[in-house]
Design an enzyme around this catalytic site. Sequence first.
Site, PDB file in Angstrom:
ATOM      1  N   CYS A   1      -4.322   8.592   8.184  1.00  0.00           N
ATOM      2  CA  CYS A   1      -4.768   8.350   9.585  1.00  0.00           C
ATOM      3  C   CYS A   1      -4.380   9.544  10.713  1.00  0.00           C
ATOM      4  O   CYS A   1      -3.565  10.167  10.496  1.00  0.00           O
ATOM      5  CB  CYS A   1      -4.048   6.986  10.016  1.00  0.00           C
TER       6      CYS A   1
ATOM      7  N   LYS B   1       1.022  -1.402  -0.018  1.00  0.00           N
ATOM      8  CA  LYS B   1       0.034   0.168   0.071  1.00  0.00           C
ATOM      9  C   LYS B   1       0.832   1.123   0.130  1.00  0.00           C
ATOM     10  O   LYS B   1       0.492   2.068  -0.516  1.00  0.00           O
ATOM     11  CB  LYS B   1      -1.100   0.070   1.251  1.00  0.00           C
TER      12      LYS B   1
ATOM     13  N   VAL C   1       8.063   7.392  15.998  1.00  0.00           N
ATOM     14  CA  VAL C   1       7.791   7.991  14.669  1.00  0.00           C
ATOM     15  C   VAL C   1       6.535   8.947  14.691  1.00  0.00           C
ATOM     16  O   VAL C   1       6.524   9.938  14.059  1.00  0.00           O
ATOM     17  CB  VAL C   1       7.557   6.948  13.372  1.00  0.00           C
TER      18      VAL C   1
ATOM     19  N   ASP D   1       4.215   1.002  11.672  1.00  0.00           N
ATOM     20  CA  ASP D   1       3.265   0.398  11.413  1.00  0.00           C
ATOM     21  C   ASP D   1       2.806  -1.251  11.899  1.00  0.00           C
ATOM     22  O   ASP D   1       1.850  -1.632  11.713  1.00  0.00           O
ATOM     23  CB  ASP D   1       2.699   0.596   9.875  1.00  0.00           C
TER      24      ASP D   1
ATOM     25  N   ARG E   1      -3.249  10.934   1.751  1.00  0.00           N
ATOM     26  CA  ARG E   1      -2.109  11.864   1.693  1.00  0.00           C
ATOM     27  C   ARG E   1      -1.281  11.861   0.275  1.00  0.00           C
ATOM     28  O   ARG E   1      -0.453  12.841   0.308  1.00  0.00           O
ATOM     29  CB  ARG E   1      -1.105  11.466   3.015  1.00  0.00           C
TER      30      ARG E   1
HETATM   31  C1  EPZ Z   1       4.246   6.939   5.340  1.00  0.00           C
HETATM   32  O1  EPZ Z   1       3.670   8.267   5.764  1.00  0.00           O
HETATM   33  C2  EPZ Z   1       3.406   5.769   5.475  1.00  0.00           C
HETATM   34  N1  EPZ Z   1       2.203   6.112   4.595  1.00  0.00           N
HETATM   35  C3  EPZ Z   1       2.871   5.595   6.931  1.00  0.00           C
HETATM   36  O2  EPZ Z   1       1.925   4.420   6.768  1.00  0.00           O
HETATM   37  C4  EPZ Z   1       4.333   5.324   7.619  1.00  0.00           C
HETATM   38  O3  EPZ Z   1       3.875   5.142   8.791  1.00  0.00           O
HETATM   39  C5  EPZ Z   1       5.169   6.338   7.310  1.00  0.00           C
HETATM   40  O4  EPZ Z   1       5.733   6.601   6.129  1.00  0.00           O
HETATM   41  C6  EPZ Z   1       6.505   6.298   8.233  1.00  0.00           C
HETATM   42  O5  EPZ Z   1       7.104   4.923   7.619  1.00  0.00           O
HETATM   43  C7  EPZ Z   1       2.425   6.185   3.208  1.00  0.00           C
HETATM   44  O6  EPZ Z   1       3.335   5.843   2.636  1.00  0.00           O
HETATM   45  C8  EPZ Z   1       1.011   6.524   2.421  1.00  0.00           C
HETATM   46  P1  EPZ Z   1       6.553  10.356   7.295  1.00  0.00           P
HETATM   47  P2  EPZ Z   1       4.286   9.638   5.751  1.00  0.00           P
HETATM   48  O7  EPZ Z   1       6.512  11.534   6.233  1.00  0.00           O
HETATM   49  O8  EPZ Z   1       4.977   9.840   4.603  1.00  0.00           O
HETATM   50  C9  EPZ Z   1       7.068  13.996  10.459  1.00  0.00           C
HETATM   51  C10 EPZ Z   1       0.090   3.343   7.353  1.00  0.00           C
HETATM   52  O9  EPZ Z   1      -0.607   3.050   8.145  1.00  0.00           O
HETATM   53  N2  EPZ Z   1       6.963  14.921   9.301  1.00  0.00           N
HETATM   54  O10 EPZ Z   1       7.792   9.394   7.263  1.00  0.00           O
HETATM   55  O11 EPZ Z   1       3.208  10.681   5.956  1.00  0.00           O
HETATM   56  C11 EPZ Z   1       5.553  13.108  10.811  1.00  0.00           C
HETATM   57  O12 EPZ Z   1       4.872  14.181  11.569  1.00  0.00           O
HETATM   58  C12 EPZ Z   1       0.630   4.664   7.230  1.00  0.00           C
HETATM   59  O13 EPZ Z   1       0.337   2.771   6.205  1.00  0.00           O
HETATM   60  C13 EPZ Z   1       6.789  16.133   9.430  1.00  0.00           C
HETATM   61  O14 EPZ Z   1       7.190  16.663  10.593  1.00  0.00           O
HETATM   62  O15 EPZ Z   1       5.162   9.576   7.050  1.00  0.00           O
HETATM   63  C14 EPZ Z   1       5.984  11.770  11.463  1.00  0.00           C
HETATM   64  O16 EPZ Z   1       6.103  12.372  12.834  1.00  0.00           O
HETATM   65  C15 EPZ Z   1       0.410   5.352   8.602  1.00  0.00           C
HETATM   66  N3  EPZ Z   1       6.775  16.936   8.349  1.00  0.00           N
HETATM   67  C16 EPZ Z   1       7.311  11.636  10.631  1.00  0.00           C
HETATM   68  O17 EPZ Z   1       7.817  12.787  10.223  1.00  0.00           O
HETATM   69  C17 EPZ Z   1       6.707  16.601   7.070  1.00  0.00           C
HETATM   70  O18 EPZ Z   1       6.530  17.394   6.323  1.00  0.00           O
HETATM   71  C18 EPZ Z   1       7.102  10.423   9.881  1.00  0.00           C
HETATM   72  O19 EPZ Z   1       6.376  11.006   8.895  1.00  0.00           O
HETATM   73  C19 EPZ Z   1       6.394  15.170   6.968  1.00  0.00           C
HETATM   74  C20 EPZ Z   1       6.648  14.420   8.042  1.00  0.00           C
END
Ligand code: EPZ
Length: 441
Positions: free
Chosen positions: A121, A23, A334, A312, A97
């Site tokens: 989510c 996904k 995370v 996850d 997203r």
């Molecule tokens: C991806 O989300 C996944 N979703 C998430 O899976 C997964 O948990 C996550 O990566 C971490 O591996 C998809 O790929 C669609 P991040 P993403 O940017 O890209 C902070 C699931 O259940 N952050 O790595 O949105 C953020 O707040 C989902 O399949 C900022 O601060 O995650 C978080 O604390 C849930 N500013 C951390 O980074 C930003 O501009 C990780 O977020 C971007 C992120």
Amino acid sequence: MTSVLRIEGGHPLNGTITVRGAKNFVPKAMVASLLGDSPSQLDNVPLIRDVDVVSDLLRLHGVTVEFDQKRGRMSLDPTNVKVASRSDIDSLGGSSRIPILFCGPLLHQLGEAFIPELGGCAIGGRPIDFHLDTLRKFGAVVDKRSDGIHITRPAEGLRGAIIDLPFPSVGATEQTLLTAVRAEGITILRGAAVEPEIMDLINVLQKMGAIISVDTDRTIRIEGVDRLVGYTHVALPDRIEAASWAAAALATRGDIYVLGAHQPDMTTFLNTFRKVGGAFDIDAEGIRFYHPGGELHAIALETGVHPGFMTDWQQPLVVALTQARGLSIVHETVYEKRFGFTEALNQMGAQIQVYRECLGGSECRFGQRNFYHSAVVSGPTPLHGADIVVPDLRGGFSHLIAALAAEGTSTVAGIDVIARGYEHFTTKLGQLDARVAYAAD
Ligand code: EPZ
């Protein structure tokens, strides 16, 4: 599909299920097809809501998307890409997203992009500051308006940049990759995410004609090229779904063969699964996960970016930890609000206490900031059936596991959100001898 399942718990899950494309990769590879000047073909595509949403968004932008669901084969033809209306984009934006990742490709192809209100989510603030800062560094003009964020390409085009990510964000790394591959010059991305899904997106981009290297210190270097062509690719399997079914086998004292599970993507999960007391057998087609009998053992667990224990994977495993003897400590580093699902587990008899402190591991970004991001799970605790409402995708699957492990009957409402990331999950439950049926809404 009615959104309430009635589950008769207390029976082990036994049997074989198949896991298809990830996904958290497939929708990004679909977006990457926009960058090519010829059609692409993607195999091992699952029938999940996130794929549907991105298919609709691509069609809004003039991309022809054909999906042979049974075969899992998708063809994408971006040769007539066009600007889509903001209202149309808005109508699809709130459930995922992924729309934010359209920016780079649309800026290259059309000179403009629009970011609607994003979904995803409710497991934390989900800010997009890294994304917007990255786009600005490429020279894009980011204009935040009341109806969303409008982005335009400068007259001289997008140019390579040096980007330092404050945190190895998966989304921001993908944003950079999808923008840098066609930008003028070289981009250096430091502090990048290097998850298997990211590496598979790099595989796709390289097939399209991109020049990308990844150093061991999380530095990714991209040399922009003038044009990219379509790709043919088989998506990597969904390691989150595989781990979710593994946790279900442990929590219900069952035995599940996950066809498609891929060991190299799950090394850290497999180590943890073994430490808790689970057993697994690996062959060329998949992995058998089973409860070998005897007691499960409490552990100290800290989630982290790859190659750490994936955030996850945490929710499904916590359900199995309620059946382990002793006190387990889980430190979620995370996302700041990823333990909401434990309330329902406590209703069912679990003993889980959440804390604001960074427990069991090193200090993280959320330490002392009033986020309940650590949990202590005391077990084993017998679970009993309850009426549950699903909070989010992974928490929702954890509620299914808890209801399957509990003695007695449960109803689980709001299960439609689980279809975002778990293909045919009710059919698969049936294949595993689960006693489930749709209940009236
Ligand atoms: C991806 O989300 C996944 N979703 C998430 O899976 C997964 O948990 C996550 O990566 C971490 O591996 C998809 O790929 C669609 P991040 P993403 O940017 O890209 C902070 C699931 O259940 N952050 O790595 O949105 C953020 O707040 C989902 O399949 C900022 O601060 O995650 C978080 O604390 C849930 N500013 C951390 O980074 C930003 O501009 C990780 O977020 C971007 C992120």
